[in-house]
Design a protein around this motif. Structure first.
Motif, mmCIF file in Angstrom:
data_model
loop_
_atom_site.group_PDB
_atom_site.id
_atom_site.type_symbol
_atom_site.label_atom_id
_atom_site.label_comp_id
_atom_site.label_asym_id
_atom_site.label_seq_id
_atom_site.Cartn_x
_atom_site.Cartn_y
_atom_site.Cartn_z
ATOM 1 N N GLY A 167 9.910 -13.017 50.814
ATOM 2 C CA GLY A 167 8.854 -12.760 51.772
ATOM 3 C C GLY A 167 8.929 -13.585 53.046
ATOM 4 O O GLY A 167 8.129 -13.372 53.959
ATOM 5 N N ASP A 168 9.871 -14.531 53.125
ATOM 6 C CA ASP A 168 10.004 -15.330 54.347
ATOM 7 C C ASP A 168 10.282 -14.431 55.540
ATOM 8 O O ASP A 168 11.010 -13.438 55.438
ATOM 9 C CB ASP A 168 11.134 -16.351 54.223
ATOM 10 N N GLN A 169 9.694 -14.807 56.669
ATOM 11 C CA GLN A 169 9.927 -14.095 57.922
ATOM 12 C C GLN A 169 10.837 -14.959 58.786
ATOM 13 O O GLN A 169 10.460 -16.059 59.175
ATOM 14 C CB GLN A 169 8.610 -13.819 58.628
ATOM 15 N N ILE A 170 12.026 -14.432 59.064
ATOM 16 C CA ILE A 170 13.046 -15.162 59.796
ATOM 17 C C ILE A 170 13.239 -14.497 61.153
ATOM 18 O O ILE A 170 13.389 -13.278 61.232
ATOM 19 C CB ILE A 170 14.375 -15.151 59.018
ATOM 20 N N GLU A 171 13.208 -15.307 62.189
ATOM 21 C CA GLU A 171 13.482 -14.820 63.542
ATOM 22 C C GLU A 171 14.705 -15.549 64.080
ATOM 23 O O GLU A 171 14.749 -16.785 64.042
ATOM 24 C CB GLU A 171 12.284 -15.068 64.461
ATOM 25 N N ILE A 172 15.670 -14.795 64.550
ATOM 26 C CA ILE A 172 16.860 -15.361 65.176
ATOM 27 C C ILE A 172 16.843 -14.906 66.623
ATOM 28 O O ILE A 172 16.787 -13.705 66.902
ATOM 29 C CB ILE A 172 18.158 -14.884 64.492
ATOM 30 N N THR A 176 26.067 -14.978 57.311
ATOM 31 C CA THR A 176 26.249 -13.575 56.914
ATOM 32 C C THR A 176 25.740 -12.624 57.987
ATOM 33 O O THR A 176 26.145 -11.470 58.030
ATOM 34 C CB THR A 176 25.552 -13.236 55.582
ATOM 35 N N GLN A 177 24.885 -13.135 58.867
ATOM 36 C CA GLN A 177 24.354 -12.320 59.961
ATOM 37 C C GLN A 177 25.176 -12.469 61.237
ATOM 38 O O GLN A 177 24.792 -11.974 62.288
ATOM 39 C CB GLN A 177 22.893 -12.693 60.230
ATOM 40 N N GLY A 178 26.305 -13.184 61.138
ATOM 41 C CA GLY A 178 27.186 -13.339 62.282
ATOM 42 C C GLY A 178 26.780 -14.444 63.238
ATOM 43 O O GLY A 178 27.262 -14.506 64.366
ATOM 44 N N VAL A 179 25.892 -15.331 62.798
ATOM 45 C CA VAL A 179 25.460 -16.441 63.638
ATOM 46 C C VAL A 179 26.369 -17.631 63.368
ATOM 47 O O VAL A 179 26.462 -18.112 62.242
ATOM 48 C CB VAL A 179 23.991 -16.820 63.347
ATOM 49 N N PRO A 221 26.894 -21.326 63.414
ATOM 50 C CA PRO A 221 26.017 -22.497 63.482
ATOM 51 C C PRO A 221 26.381 -23.472 64.601
ATOM 52 O O PRO A 221 25.536 -24.245 65.035
ATOM 53 C CB PRO A 221 26.201 -23.170 62.120
ATOM 54 N N ALA A 222 27.603 -23.428 65.079
ATOM 55 C CA ALA A 222 28.031 -24.325 66.151
ATOM 56 C C ALA A 222 27.703 -23.779 67.539
ATOM 57 O O ALA A 222 27.779 -24.499 68.528
ATOM 58 C CB ALA A 222 29.530 -24.589 66.039
ATOM 59 N N ARG A 223 27.340 -22.515 67.605
ATOM 60 C CA ARG A 223 27.071 -21.890 68.902
ATOM 61 C C ARG A 223 25.785 -22.438 69.512
ATOM 62 O O ARG A 223 24.773 -22.594 68.828
ATOM 63 C CB ARG A 223 26.936 -20.374 68.736
ATOM 64 N N ARG A 224 25.846 -22.715 70.791
ATOM 65 C CA ARG A 224 24.669 -23.192 71.503
ATOM 66 C C ARG A 224 23.733 -22.034 71.812
ATOM 67 O O ARG A 224 24.103 -20.877 71.740
ATOM 68 C CB ARG A 224 25.108 -23.862 72.796
ATOM 69 N N PHE A 225 22.523 -22.383 72.143
ATOM 70 C CA PHE A 225 21.517 -21.417 72.593
ATOM 71 C C PHE A 225 21.116 -20.416 71.517
ATOM 72 O O PHE A 225 20.909 -19.235 71.798
ATOM 73 C CB PHE A 225 21.973 -20.699 73.866
ATOM 74 N N VAL A 226 21.002 -20.884 70.281
ATOM 75 C CA VAL A 226 20.495 -20.060 69.187
ATOM 76 C C VAL A 226 19.270 -20.770 68.632
ATOM 77 O O VAL A 226 19.314 -21.965 68.354
ATOM 78 C CB VAL A 226 21.542 -19.881 68.066
ATOM 79 N N ALA A 227 18.181 -20.038 68.489
ATOM 80 C CA ALA A 227 16.964 -20.597 67.905
ATOM 81 C C ALA A 227 16.616 -19.805 66.658
ATOM 82 O O ALA A 227 16.775 -18.578 66.620
ATOM 83 C CB ALA A 227 15.819 -20.540 68.897
ATOM 84 N N VAL A 228 16.142 -20.516 65.640
ATOM 85 C CA VAL A 228 15.773 -19.875 64.383
ATOM 86 C C VAL A 228 14.389 -20.368 63.971
ATOM 87 O O VAL A 228 14.104 -21.572 64.018
ATOM 88 C CB VAL A 228 16.795 -20.206 63.266
ATOM 89 N N ALA A 229 13.548 -19.428 63.570
ATOM 90 C CA ALA A 229 12.232 -19.769 63.048
ATOM 91 C C ALA A 229 12.074 -19.132 61.670
ATOM 92 O O ALA A 229 12.554 -18.022 61.436
ATOM 93 C CB ALA A 229 11.129 -19.272 63.979
ATOM 94 N N VAL A 230 11.422 -19.841 60.785
ATOM 95 C CA VAL A 230 11.101 -19.317 59.458
ATOM 96 C C VAL A 230 9.585 -19.395 59.317
ATOM 97 O O VAL A 230 8.995 -20.472 59.457
ATOM 98 C CB VAL A 230 11.803 -20.121 58.340
ATOM 99 N N ASN A 231 8.976 -18.254 59.091
ATOM 100 C CA ASN A 231 7.517 -18.160 58.958
ATOM 101 C C ASN A 231 6.796 -18.750 60.167
ATOM 102 O O ASN A 231 5.788 -19.445 60.035
ATOM 103 C CB ASN A 231 7.054 -18.812 57.652
ATOM 104 N N GLY A 232 7.347 -18.481 61.355
ATOM 105 C CA GLY A 232 6.708 -18.892 62.588
ATOM 106 C C GLY A 232 6.942 -20.338 62.993
ATOM 107 O O GLY A 232 6.400 -20.780 63.996
ATOM 108 N N VAL A 233 7.737 -21.065 62.229
ATOM 109 C CA VAL A 233 8.021 -22.463 62.541
ATOM 110 C C VAL A 233 9.494 -22.592 62.917
ATOM 111 O O VAL A 233 10.373 -22.225 62.131
ATOM 112 C CB VAL A 233 7.703 -23.379 61.338
ATOM 113 N N VAL A 234 9.755 -23.108 64.127
ATOM 114 C CA VAL A 234 11.136 -23.298 64.562
ATOM 115 C C VAL A 234 11.797 -24.345 63.662
ATOM 116 O O VAL A 234 11.241 -25.408 63.420
ATOM 117 C CB VAL A 234 11.192 -23.736 66.039
ATOM 118 N N VAL A 235 12.987 -23.989 63.167
ATOM 119 C CA VAL A 235 13.756 -24.911 62.334
ATOM 120 C C VAL A 235 14.811 -25.553 63.231
ATOM 121 O O VAL A 235 15.693 -24.854 63.735
ATOM 122 C CB VAL A 235 14.433 -24.179 61.156
#
Length: 70
Positions: free
Chosen positions: A58-63, A26-29, A31-45
């Motif tokens: 309350g989760d903190q998501i970083e893309i 929904t954010q336009g990411v 999932p097949a694209r390379r070079f994308v990192a995602v973290a939830v609550n400071g932990v890389v998924v």
């Protein structure tokens, strides 16, 4: 599940799903694209963990992904 209040890249946001991968879409990411990192609550998924990762209020998501133009 709808209307989960999360923090996306430092800003309050409402997620219409508790699925990380669906939220990313929904954010336009792509999932097949390379070079994308995602973290939830400071932990890389790791990418293979995206489909099973559930979001909670309350989760903190970083893309992080490269952008054109430097």
């Amino acid at each position: 599940m709808t209307g989960i209040a999360v923090i996306l890249n430092g800003r309050a946001h409402s997620a219409d799903t508790d699925s990380l991968i669906e939220f990313l879409k929904t954010q336009g990411v792509d999932p097949a694209r390379r070079f994308v990192a995602v973290a939830v609550n400071g932990v890389v998924v790791p990418r293979e963990g995206w489909p099973g990762q559930r979001l909670a209020a309350g989760d903190q998501i970083e893309i992080v992904q490269p952008m054109k133009g430097g």
